[in-house]
Design an enzyme around this catalytic site. Structure first.
Site, PDB file in Angstrom:
ATOM      1  N   HIS A   1      20.417 -56.716  -2.032  1.00 44.24           N
ATOM      2  CA  HIS A   1      21.845 -57.597  -1.034  1.00 44.24           C
ATOM      3  C   HIS A   1      21.814 -59.070  -1.639  1.00 44.24           C
ATOM      4  O   HIS A   1      21.406 -58.729  -2.916  1.00 44.24           O
ATOM      5  CB  HIS A   1      21.094 -57.779   0.582  1.00 44.24           C
TER       6      HIS A   1
ATOM      7  N   LYS B   1      21.072 -63.682   1.746  1.00 45.07           N
ATOM      8  CA  LYS B   1      20.356 -62.725   2.716  1.00 45.07           C
ATOM      9  C   LYS B   1      18.785 -62.997   3.236  1.00 45.07           C
ATOM     10  O   LYS B   1      17.808 -63.024   2.039  1.00 45.07           O
ATOM     11  CB  LYS B   1      20.204 -60.996   2.766  1.00 45.07           C
TER      12      LYS B   1
END
EC number: 1.17.1.8
Length: 233
Positions: free
Chosen positions: A131, A135
């Site tokens: 990600h 995040k």
């Protein structure tokens, strides 16, 4: 449909753009300590906030009788409290670790493959998720959902971040610039490797799924998931 957006980061802004394009109206926005509009006007609220804010946002909507859809991850230690509150108040709630239609189909594929592989313990199982660097939680909620699908259908007993052991499903979390979300499950042996992978190309898929869930939740009571929204067995 009149929407409230709880959390106004990249996902919140994407949901606003797509909702307006589809003819919906955003009547309330909450961004950290700032609020604009009137929450009471909303038909449904969509929460993509932070783990710290999610419980307050969800509880507030349930107490006010506003159906709420949440895609915030990292707060699930308090999930039972939300379920109990929703039951007590006859509320309407959907939580999903991922609202992408493709990812929810991928969940089903993951469970099917796990069932097929459960009789072949010579294969080592690994999950890798990648990600964007902003995040905050690791592993991702989607990776945890994938691990739980494997545990349910094999002899594995738990997942663990960078874990080891015959009873463990290891999850490896990577953070890289401008990655929308990639998840890969690999079964490896000395002879061969089997893998399945989902890669998101934009946030639009998550946002469209959340808007679809919000539309579906109107005039319903109870706690639901994306399987209910999509009619997936």
């Amino acid at each position: 449909m009149k929407l409230a957006l709880l959390g106004y980061g990249k996902m919140g802004k994407t949901i606003e753009r797509l909702a307006v394009e589809a003819g919906h109206e955003v009547v309330f926005i909450k961004d950290r300590a700032n609020e604009r509009g009137d929450l009471a006007e909303a038909d449904v609220a969509i929460d993509f906030s932070t783990p710290e804010a999610a419980i307050e946002n969800i509880s507030r909507c349930i107490m006010d009788g506003i159906p709420i859809v949440s895609g915030t991850t990292g707060w699930l230690k308090d999930y039972d409290k939300v379920l109990n509150l929703c039951e007590e108040r006859n509320g309407s709630f959907i939580y999903a670790s991922n609202f992408s239609i493709g990812v929810n189909l991928f969940f089903g594929l993951n469970e099917y493959l796990a069932k097929q592989m459960s009789s072949w313990p010579m294969y080592d199982i690994n999950i890798e998720e990648i990600h964007h660097t902003e995040k905050k939680d690791a592993p991702s909620g989607t990776a945890i959902s994938l691990a739980e699908g494997i545990i349910k259908n094999t002899a594995k007993e738990a997942w663990q971040l960078d874990g080891q052991g015959d009873a463990v499903v290891p999850i490896h979390a990577k953070r890289e610039e401008d990655v929308k979300g990639t998840h890969e499950i690999t079964y490896s042996s000395e002879i061969d490797t089997i893998s399945i992978k989902h890669e998101a190309h934009s946030r639009d898929g998550f946002a469209k799924g959340a808007i679809l869930a919000a539309q579906w939740l109107q005039n319903k009571k109870g706690v639901f998931g994306m399987k209910d929204v999509l009619g997936i067995e």
